[in-house]
Design an enzyme around this catalytic site. Structure first.
Site, PDB file in Angstrom:
ATOM      1  N   GLY A   8       0.804  -0.976   0.056  1.00  0.00           N
ATOM      2  CA  GLY A   8       0.131  -0.022  -0.052  1.00  0.00           C
ATOM      3  C   GLY A   8       0.819   1.079  -0.025  1.00  0.00           C
ATOM      4  N   GLY A  11      -0.348   4.837  -0.878  1.00  0.00           N
ATOM      5  CA  GLY A  11      -1.495   5.656  -0.173  1.00  0.00           C
ATOM      6  C   GLY A  11      -1.047   6.848   0.497  1.00  0.00           C
ATOM      7  N   GLN A  12      -1.940   7.335   1.481  1.00  0.00           N
ATOM      8  CA  GLN A  12      -1.801   8.532   2.152  1.00  0.00           C
ATOM      9  C   GLN A  12      -0.607   8.334   3.113  1.00  0.00           C
ATOM     10  OE1 GLN A  12      -4.371   9.612   5.291  1.00  0.00           O
ATOM     11  NE2 GLN A  12      -3.650  11.778   5.666  1.00  0.00           N
ATOM     12  N   ILE A  35      -0.542  -1.501  -6.183  1.00  0.00           N
ATOM     13  CA  ILE A  35      -1.611  -2.499  -6.932  1.00  0.00           C
ATOM     14  C   ILE A  35      -1.974  -1.477  -8.149  1.00  0.00           C
ATOM     15  CG2 ILE A  35      -2.958  -3.558  -4.924  1.00  0.00           C
ATOM     16  CD1 ILE A  35      -4.813  -1.132  -5.265  1.00  0.00           C
ATOM     17  N   ILE A  55      -2.415  -7.109  -1.857  1.00  0.00           N
ATOM     18  CA  ILE A  55      -2.437  -7.995  -0.632  1.00  0.00           C
ATOM     19  C   ILE A  55      -3.333  -9.107  -0.615  1.00  0.00           C
ATOM     20  CG2 ILE A  55      -4.216  -6.597   0.670  1.00  0.00           C
ATOM     21  CD1 ILE A  55      -2.424  -6.660   2.970  1.00  0.00           C
ATOM     22  N   TYR A 143     -15.087  -1.643   9.156  1.00  0.00           N
ATOM     23  CA  TYR A 143     -13.773  -1.006   9.329  1.00  0.00           C
ATOM     24  C   TYR A 143     -13.162  -1.375  10.775  1.00  0.00           C
ATOM     25  CZ  TYR A 143      -9.740   2.473   9.398  1.00  0.00           C
ATOM     26  OH  TYR A 143      -8.714   2.828   9.465  1.00  0.00           O
ATOM     27  N   LYS A 147     -10.329  -4.115  12.000  1.00  0.00           N
ATOM     28  CA  LYS A 147      -9.403  -3.681  12.904  1.00  0.00           C
ATOM     29  C   LYS A 147      -9.163  -4.344  14.150  1.00  0.00           C
ATOM     30  CE  LYS A 147      -7.320  -0.600  10.063  1.00  0.00           C
ATOM     31  NZ  LYS A 147      -6.165  -0.830   9.494  1.00  0.00           N
TER      32      LYS A 147
HETATM   33  C1  AKB Z   1     -10.799   6.888   9.044  1.00  0.00           C
HETATM   34  O1  AKB Z   1     -11.380   8.002   9.345  1.00  0.00           O
HETATM   35  O2  AKB Z   1     -11.558   5.946   8.745  1.00  0.00           O
HETATM   36  C2  AKB Z   1      -9.407   6.674   9.372  1.00  0.00           C
HETATM   37  C3  AKB Z   1      -9.250   6.135  10.893  1.00  0.00           C
HETATM   38  C4  AKB Z   1      -9.320   7.171  11.847  1.00  0.00           C
HETATM   39  O3  AKB Z   1      -8.795   4.943  10.885  1.00  0.00           O
HETATM   40  N1  AKB Z   1      -8.552   7.790   9.162  1.00  0.00           N
END
Ligand code: AKB
Length: 329
Positions: A8, A11-12, A35, A55, A143, A147
């Site tokens: 990655g 990316g940022q 990618i 990945i 998300y 995590k």
């Molecule tokens: C998001 O906003 O999804 C990310 C984070 C806080 O993980 N910047």
């Protein structure tokens, strides 16, 4: 000698971390894994090797690890919180399936692994202020689910197979080089871009929405320092709370106004991002990171604002163009 694969890398975080790692380990190989459609360009392409590493493709990861004799993988592939809600299956495939591939290759080839977690790994039932290191993690976003799974899976590979996995829970990251995409905290980057262009900013979150944020130079330092930390001192591994500043839209706008007096902001709420932000902590307690590997941020809101606006100002962009023109002559 260190041989690092950054997955990655365009990316940022990756675009800046790869360059920093190349400077930090000048005698090693720091491979920019990218990618299709997100190929490295400019300094990122020219300053070191790059390889196509998706990945979701374990063979591609293994081939790059073999080719460059990789000993450390920075796994930065992720679908950020707001986009992940639109594409939950993809978020799982990359966040969990991808991490599983990285860990399996690392088990075979004995690589250390850094995989960031996030303030998004917490949820409504987590204490909101001074969120402790070890606390309830019941996120209600996909998300966050990826995590928390990533934290547990990484700890499992360390305990079961002795793989050196480490991680930090990143706050919203603010940077000027590469824009973020699809996050809930991204408003805190977009606001600077509007201010630098002299445009009014339409804020997607309401006043009083506090979240932890961090300036990219601190985040990059954290990613390197945690991997260099003395393992004997680490009680935790996946993942450490780290913090630098916590603010709401009113506070960041007021700080920008100190430098851009004519700056204007209006509220235009995005219900999805607001709901996600409301489920995240206001501020984390990062004392374990401070005790176990001497974590300390350098940027507060004012110092970051000054630096962001300096780099995003039209005159800074002109200077960069001039530099490039001089380089190619
Ligand atoms: C998001 O906003 O999804 C990310 C984070 C806080 O993980 N910047």
């Amino acid at each position: 000698m260190k041989n690092i694969l950054v997955i990655g890398a365009t990316g940022q975080i990756g675009s800046e971390l790869t360059l920093k790692l190349r400077k930090h380990y000048p005698n090693g190989n720091v491979v920019a894994g990218y990618i299709k459609g997100a190929e490295p360009k400019g300094e990122l392409l020219e300053s070191g090797p790059s390889e196509l590493v998706d990945i979701t493709n374990a063979e591609q990861i293994a081939a790059a690890v073999e080719k460059y004799n990789i000993d450390t993988i920075y796994n930065l592939a992720a679908v950020l919180s707001a986009v992940a809600e639109a594409k939950p299956q993809l978020a799982w495939k990359i966040g969990v399936g991808g991490l599983y591939n990285v860990l399996e290759v690392s088990r075979e080839k004995n690589c250390a692994v850094f995989t960031p977690s996030s303030i998004g790994s917490f949820g409504h039932s987590t204490p909101k202020d001074g969120t402790p290191q070890d606390t309830i993690q019941r996120p209600n976003t996909i998300y966050g689910v990826t995590k928390v799974t990533g934290e547990l899976l990484s700890d499992y590979y360390t305990k079961r197979y002795g793989i050196d996995t480490r991680s930090v829970r990143f706050p919203g990251l603010i940077s000027y080089m590469t824009p973020p995409g699809g996050g809930t905290t991204d408003y805190a980057v977009d606001i600077y871009r509007s201010a630098a262009k002299g445009e009014k900013f339409y804020c997607p979150l309401k006043p009083g929405t506090f979240m932890d944020m961090m300036y990219m130079p601190d985040a990059l330092r954290a990613a390197i320092e945690i991997m260099e930390a003395d393992p004997q001192r680490l009680i935790h591994r996946n993942s450490f709370n780290i913090a630098a500043m916590s603010f709401d839209p009113e506070m960041i706008a007021a700080t920008i106004k100190e430098f851009v007096p004519g700056f204007e902001m209006e509220y235009k709420l995005d219900p999805l991002r607001q709901a996600i932000a409301d489920s995240w902590p206001n501020s984390l307690d990062d004392s374990c990171a401070r005790e176990e590997w001497d974590w300390k941020p350098e940027y507060d809101l004012k110092k970051m604002t000054e630096d962001m606006l300096k780099h995003l100002s039209p005159s800074a962009k002109e200077d960069k163009k001039m530099e490039k023109a001089i380089c190619v002559e």
